[in-house]
Design a protein around this motif. Structure first.
Motif, short mmCIF file in Angstrom:
data_model
loop_
_atom_site.label_atom_id
_atom_site.label_comp_id
_atom_site.label_asym_id
_atom_site.label_seq_id
_atom_site.Cartn_x
_atom_site.Cartn_y
_atom_site.Cartn_z
N LYS A 2 18.07 1.42 0.34
CA LYS A 2 19.42 1.43 0.93
C LYS A 2 20.41 0.63 0.09
O LYS A 2 21.63 0.83 0.20
N GLU A 13 9.80 -12.85 6.04
CA GLU A 13 8.56 -12.38 6.66
C GLU A 13 7.42 -12.31 5.66
O GLU A 13 6.24 -12.45 6.02
N ARG A 37 2.33 -1.42 6.09
CA ARG A 37 3.54 -1.16 6.88
C ARG A 37 4.70 -2.02 6.38
O ARG A 37 5.84 -1.56 6.32
N PHE A 38 4.38 -3.26 6.03
CA PHE A 38 5.42 -4.14 5.48
C PHE A 38 5.96 -3.56 4.17
O PHE A 38 7.16 -3.56 3.93
N ARG A 39 5.05 -3.08 3.34
CA ARG A 39 5.46 -2.49 2.06
C ARG A 39 6.41 -1.32 2.28
O ARG A 39 7.44 -1.19 1.60
N GLU A 40 6.09 -0.46 3.25
CA GLU A 40 6.93 0.70 3.53
C GLU A 40 8.31 0.28 4.02
O GLU A 40 9.34 0.86 3.62
N ARG A 41 8.37 -0.75 4.87
CA ARG A 41 9.66 -1.25 5.37
C ARG A 41 10.49 -1.86 4.25
O ARG A 41 11.70 -1.67 4.16
N PHE A 42 9.80 -2.60 3.36
CA PHE A 42 10.51 -3.23 2.25
C PHE A 42 11.07 -2.17 1.31
O PHE A 42 12.23 -2.25 0.87
N LEU A 66 13.11 -9.55 5.42
CA LEU A 66 11.78 -9.15 4.97
C LEU A 66 11.21 -10.15 3.97
O LEU A 66 9.99 -10.38 3.94
N ALA A 73 11.85 0.93 2.04
CA ALA A 73 12.93 1.64 2.71
C ALA A 73 14.23 0.84 2.66
O ALA A 73 15.31 1.39 2.39
N ALA A 74 14.12 -0.46 2.89
CA ALA A 74 15.32 -1.31 2.84
C ALA A 74 15.84 -1.41 1.42
O ALA A 74 17.06 -1.37 1.18
N GLU A 97 18.73 -7.16 5.83
CA GLU A 97 17.41 -6.64 6.17
C GLU A 97 16.39 -7.03 5.10
O GLU A 97 15.26 -7.44 5.41
#
Length: 231
Positions: A27, A41, A16-21, A38, A23-24, A34
């Protein structure tokens, strides 16, 4: 079964962290804060973060720079009217000094280069003042660990629990020594999340032993035992 569940949970968290990273990262510049959050984190996930950095071809040194910015400026300490690069320029300064420079940069519409120049001017002015002599009331066997290098930035844990950035030319050597010990202990404890309370209690117990006659008594008993054994 419990170990299997724990491993599965960790894998899911990292994914999940990988997916958020990712996605950011897609951008771009608009998500820089953001991304920085991360990066901070990421310390929770250990070496697995390197796989993500390799996948995105993120330079490791750049990743560490973003981490330093994130630690120096948590969300409530950021000036969102200025760029991340402005914050990077003042990240090495004491928090109150950094905020003063950021306020001036916004007020006077300084670019990053102009902000850097103003900081240099202040540092040069301060360097002309005589630096206080380093403390020398330390045991000789400790001094070898405390010899400061010229103009080294260090993070110091103060007595009231604040983290400050100091210049080794003027900082108190006691602070460096104690802070380095605290940092090592914290890094060690962080590896054992489910046993942190137990480890802290054990550290406190051992410290009490060192600060009382208990340790001397224990050493004396061990010596007597060894003498009896050898006789």
């Amino acid at each position: 079964m419990e170990t299997t569940i724990k491993i599965t949970t960790n894998i899911e968290l990292i994914e999940r962290f990988r997916e958020r990273f990712l996605a950011a990262w897609r951008k771009g510049q608009e998500a820089m804060w953001e991304i920085i959050d991360l990066c901070v984190e990421a310390d929770r996930y250990g070496e697995e973060i390197y796989q993500i950095l390799d996948e995105l071809e993120v330079d490791y040194n750049q990743f560490r720079r973003w981490q330093r910015i994130g630690y120096a400026f948590p969300p409530n300490a950021r000036n969102l009217n200025l760029s991340v690069s402005h914050h990077e320029e003042v990240a090495k300064l004491l928090p109150e000094v950094a905020q003063s420079f950021l306020h001036l940069a916004q007020e006077k519409n300084w670019s990053r280069a102009e902000l850097r120049q103003k900081i240099k001017e202040v540092e040069l002015a301060q360097a002309k003042k005589a630096a206080p002599p380093p403390t020398t009331d330390l045991k000789p066997e400790l001094k070898k660990y405390l010899k400061p290098r010229p103009h080294v930035e260090a993070i110091v844990l103060t007595e009231d629990g604040r983290i400050e950035h100091r210049d080794s030319r003027t900082a108190n050597t006691h602070e460096y020594f104690i802070s380095s010990i605290v940092a090592s202990v914290v890094r060690y404890i962080a590896q054992f999340k489910e046993e942190q309370s137990k480890i802290v209690r054990e550290i406190v117990k051992r410290l009490k032993c060192f600060l009382t006659d208990d340790m001397l008594d224990a050493n004396a008993k061990n010596k007597n035992y060894d003498d009896d054994k050898n006789s």
